[in-house]
Design an enzyme around this catalytic site. Sequence first.
Site, PDB file in Angstrom:
ATOM      1  N   LYS A 209       0.821  -1.206   0.000  1.00  0.00           N
ATOM      2  CA  LYS A 209       0.000   0.000   0.000  1.00  0.00           C
ATOM      3  C   LYS A 209       0.858   1.260   0.000  1.00  0.00           C
ATOM      4  CE  LYS A 209      -4.180  -1.793  -0.054  1.00  0.00           C
ATOM      5  NZ  LYS A 209      -5.120  -1.854   1.057  1.00  0.00           N
ATOM      6  N   ARG A 245      -4.325 -10.156   3.474  1.00  0.00           N
ATOM      7  CA  ARG A 245      -4.433 -10.185   2.006  1.00  0.00           C
ATOM      8  C   ARG A 245      -3.130  -9.641   1.441  1.00  0.00           C
ATOM      9  NH1 ARG A 245      -5.812  -6.683  -2.143  1.00  0.00           N
ATOM     10  NH2 ARG A 245      -7.099  -7.559  -3.825  1.00  0.00           N
TER      11      ARG A 245
END
Length: 266
Positions: A209, A245
């Site tokens: 991210k 995830r």
Amino acid sequence: MVKVMGVVNLTPDSFSDGGRFLAPYAARAHARDLIAQGADILDLGAESTRPGAAPVSAGDEIARLVPLIGAIRAESAVAISVDTMKPEVARAAMAAGADIWNDVTALGFSDEAPAVAAELGCGVVLMHMQGEPRTMQADPRYDDVVAEVAAFLNVRAEVAMAAGVAREKIWLDPGIGFGKRLEHNLALLAHMDVLVALGFPVLLGVSRKRFIAALDPAALPADTRLPGSLAAALAGVQAGAAVVRVHDVAETVQALKVWEAINRAR
């Protein structure tokens, strides 16, 4: 035991791999690799939800997803999750052999979504997102991000259950990076226990991210963010996250084995 969800992006504009697995043969090979590396779940996505992403039609999503689901199911019993906000895509995916509907809108994209989820009887991931992918990072604001995200997810879980979704089928995802600034992401990670206390399994997606690059400007290409991804994932797992995830399955599986061994030795 923490479960590892491996990501397979069937999109031309993914932030993490830029369409490397859009071709069917490449997607199948990548799915096999992730299974071999120890993925408990494969999360297939055919519409990018990166900041600024444009929508994809339901027909295009289905055309990308269904053949891969069939190919995976023909050779593996691995759990398959489909990352979509559209009920018609979820319906087609479950008919093809998928098990979990992973929805970034927490069944809020369509009024019929909660009822469809109940009808399908599949697992459901309810994620928090402020705004929508094209604009979510424009100017996200919160008074208390942890309390607001927890309240939203609790409400959406109640909506799902009122529609007939079984409580044990529901997972919650705080939506790291979805309509959130660096300080919001860090607050959620630091107080993950508040979300865990809601009583549902928490799925955490921190892999590659952008907030990692905000902390380390050297990590500009997404595929250079593995160390930060592992640090954030392990912090979440320490606080009680049940599923992570990730893009880098083998490395995450190894990190979790070491983390779990240390915990057992305590």
